[in-house]
Write an enzyme that holds these catalytic residues in place. Structure first.
Site, PDB file in Angstrom:
ATOM      1  N   ASP A 173      -0.606   1.257  -4.723  1.00  0.00           N
ATOM      2  CA  ASP A 173      -1.667   0.312  -5.146  1.00  0.00           C
ATOM      3  C   ASP A 173      -2.830   0.995  -5.662  1.00  0.00           C
ATOM      4  O   ASP A 173      -3.876   0.227  -5.622  1.00  0.00           O
ATOM      5  CB  ASP A 173      -1.938  -0.537  -4.131  1.00  0.00           C
ATOM      6  CG  ASP A 173      -2.177  -0.335  -2.703  1.00  0.00           C
ATOM      7  OD1 ASP A 173      -2.198   1.014  -2.545  1.00  0.00           O
ATOM      8  OD2 ASP A 173      -2.522  -1.353  -1.975  1.00  0.00           O
ATOM      9  N   SER A 175       0.862  -1.365  -0.053  1.00  0.00           N
ATOM     10  CA  SER A 175       0.084  -0.124  -0.075  1.00  0.00           C
ATOM     11  C   SER A 175       0.753   1.218  -0.156  1.00  0.00           C
ATOM     12  O   SER A 175       1.606   1.527  -0.879  1.00  0.00           O
ATOM     13  CB  SER A 175      -0.906  -0.160   1.118  1.00  0.00           C
ATOM     14  OG  SER A 175      -1.821   0.986   1.050  1.00  0.00           O
ATOM     15  N   ASP A 206      -1.757   6.849  -3.923  1.00  0.00           N
ATOM     16  CA  ASP A 206      -0.661   5.712  -3.365  1.00  0.00           C
ATOM     17  C   ASP A 206      -0.205   4.698  -4.408  1.00  0.00           C
ATOM     18  O   ASP A 206      -1.018   4.374  -5.317  1.00  0.00           O
ATOM     19  CB  ASP A 206      -0.930   5.173  -2.044  1.00  0.00           C
ATOM     20  CG  ASP A 206      -2.149   4.259  -1.976  1.00  0.00           C
ATOM     21  OD1 ASP A 206      -2.872   3.997  -2.949  1.00  0.00           O
ATOM     22  OD2 ASP A 206      -2.100   3.515  -0.975  1.00  0.00           O
ATOM     23  N   ASP A 260      -5.275   2.533  -3.867  1.00  0.00           N
ATOM     24  CA  ASP A 260      -6.665   2.376  -3.109  1.00  0.00           C
ATOM     25  C   ASP A 260      -6.856   3.689  -2.057  1.00  0.00           C
ATOM     26  O   ASP A 260      -8.080   3.833  -1.803  1.00  0.00           O
ATOM     27  CB  ASP A 260      -6.715   0.997  -2.387  1.00  0.00           C
ATOM     28  CG  ASP A 260      -5.610   1.162  -1.277  1.00  0.00           C
ATOM     29  OD1 ASP A 260      -4.733   1.996  -1.286  1.00  0.00           O
ATOM     30  OD2 ASP A 260      -5.385   0.064  -0.489  1.00  0.00           O
TER      31      ASP A 260
END
Length: 544
Positions: free
Chosen positions: A290, A142, A288, A292
């Site tokens: 990833d 993340s 970010d 999300d």
């Protein structure tokens, strides 16, 4: 096994690169102990840790052991056959770890579908649902710093596995050996690649959440922070005037232009804000690695760029989404938020007649609520969010989605611009109607074995003596004892009579203890002064 026994075991099966790293680490006793004093554990985001050799690091062997455990768990849960979708982000070693996971699953007799290119987390969640898979694996850490990577496990609904399933899975993982991982990695195995068709269906599902088509001349600067959001976010914003930060456009696992690729941290958007000032952009977005989470900076009437907190963006989105959807809202319409998220969005939702439900920290608990609603029909999910910059509108996925959030944030900004207002103005209107909310977060990093012990001691001390730090608090809520239908968790919340609160919890994904604050009041100056007093008391209690 002792640290030395674990070290010797790893040398017996390690590849040359891993063995070389371990021998170098053995020259520093403290370093060796940190690598082997425990096995990497499942937290709120599955496995997550610093990359390197050792049982307490992210590497092909720890990833492999978790994968063999998952294979055994799936064979037990799906005796007629199981399938897994595998995806990864732009971090160093993410592609390698995903390939190892796919290969080990296939070698274990599990049907595997794998993306051959990096994609956002919500795409993996959508893919599990679309392909009817038994589970999903996302290789990502993340928003963590470049040294980290992680391994998220999703269930057949596309939701990250929750507490009970994670505990059961961990029981299977504990039975697996690292030496078996090394042996099976040498076996030939095959699996299916996931084509562009599924990704295009995801784009269609996101597009269906659109609420406002006019752009009203909104100018946007966007940075993917070297992550997976570059193509998906730009696709969803193709009708807007968007300029991408070139230095941060392409994948870079070292995240070389930022201290940390975390849009929660102000300096992550510095380059984007400078570009926005040069171009006169209305809004800055940053996702970010990833994709999300999404951070937002807004140009105010004075030409200055203000960074919004996750709570502020969440409240603005709740107000916009419910206003645009008000004709379709009904008695089952529901907002879901976490226990450390401000009440402002909840107050707005209630004014529209929505139910409000709370969950533990971690979007998987919001996804679990969505699954419950789908089964029972008692509630209808409209929007869910958490203070850590994660939002979801629509039921096509079971995880927060920086792609749909970016689209809706820009539509929201365009709608307000059409009414002569910035998002800063819109936030001021919300405060005028619902009262002033001041929210903040203080994370304290405590690394290694000693850090873990200190975090445990601090939680114990706050349970016994917390009212000395949080003076005049009316009550303490200890989620370790269970609260309603919320699962037990190591979280404390101190609540004042006026609705202000402070919460403390160990991070499930980083070596940190986190303090959350939400101060209510009509006077902004007094709220800031009160927050400062509480923060100073916390720093003294932590020893900072």
């Amino acid at each position: 096994m002792s640290v030395d026994e674990k070290y010797a075991e790893w040398l017996s099966f390690a590849d040359d690169e891993t063995a070389c790293e371990l021998k170098a680490a053995a020259k520093d006793r403290a370093e060796l102990e940190d690598r082997f004093y425990k096995d990497l554990e499942f937290g709120t985001g599955g496995l997550r840790g610093v990359m390197g050799a050792g049982s307490n690091r992210m590497n092909i062997y720890t990833v492999g052991r978790a994968t063999l455990g998952l294979a055994a768990y799936l064979k037990h849960s799906f005796p007629n056959g199981a399938s897994v979708a595998v995806a990864y982000d732009t971090r160093n070693n993410s592609a390698r770890f995903s390939l190892a996971a796919a290969s080990l699953l296939a070698a274990s007799g599990i049907k595997v579908f794998r993306y051959e290119y990096c994609v956002p987390v919500p795409v993996l969640s959508f893919t599990v649902r679309r392909l009817g898979c038994s589970a999903g694996i996302m290789i990502t850490a993340s928003h963590n710093p470049k040294e980290y990577n992680g391994y998220k496990v999703y269930d057949s609904t596309g939701c990250q596995i929750c507490t009970e399933a994670a505990e059961e899975l961990f029981g299977f993982i504990e039975k697996e050996s690292y030496s078996d991982v090394a042996r099976l990695l040498k076996c030939d195995s095959s699996f299916d690649s996931i084509g562009d068709g599924v990704l295009n269906e995801y784009y269609k599902a996101v597009s269906e959440q659109s609420l406002y088509e006019r752009t009203n001349g909104l100018k946007v600067v966007y940075t993917p922070l070297h992550g997976t959001g570059n193509i998906p976010v730009r696709r969803m914003l193709r009708n807007f005037d968007v300029e991408v930060v070139k230095e941060q456009e392409l994948p870079d696992g070292d995240f070389s232009t930022v201290r940390s690729p975390n849009p929660e941290e102000r300096d992550a958007l510095d380059i984007a804000v400078r570009l926005a000032a040069e171009r006169g952009a209305d809004i800055v977005l940053g996702t970010d690695p990833d994709c999300d989470r999404v951070g937002v900076a807004v140009r105010d009437k004075n030409g200055e760029y203000r960074l919004l907190t996750g709570n502020q963006t969440g409240a603005l989105l709740v107000d916009f989404v419910l206003n645009m959807k008000k004709a379709s809202l009904n008695s089952r319409s529901t907002l879901v938020k976490t226990i450390v998220t401000s009440e402002l969005g909840a107050d707005i939702a209630r004014s529209y007649g929505l139910h409000v439900e709370e969950t533990l920290t971690g979007f998987k608990f919001i996804g679990d609520k969505m699954n419950q609603y789908e089964k029972s029909g008692e509630h209808e999910f409209v929007i869910g969010y958490e203070e850590s910059y994660g939002y979801l509108v629509g039921d096509y996925a079971r995880d927060k989605d920086g792609v749909v959030s970016s689209m809706l944030i820009c539509q929201m900004a365009a709608w307000h611009k059409g009414h002569g207002k910035t998002l800063v103005d819109a936030l001021g209107d919300i405060y005028s109607k619902y009262g002033y909310y001041l929210d903040a977060l203080d994370p304290f990093t405590l690394r290694g074995k000693n850090g873990a012990e200190k975090i445990k001691a601090l939680m114990s001390d706050f349970r016994k003596n917390g009212f000395k730090t949080f003076e005049d608090a009316d009550k303490m809520i200890d989620y370790l004892n269970g609260v309603g239908d919320i699962p037990r968790a190591d979280v404390l919340k101190f609540v004042w009579r006026d609705g202000s609160w402070a919460a403390v919890r160990p991070s499930g994904t980083e070596p940190k203890i986190k303090f959350y604050y939400s101060i209510r009041g009509n006077d902004e100056k007094a709220a800031h002064e009160r927050l400062e007093r509480i923060r100073n008391a916390v720093k003294a209690a932590v020893g900072e």
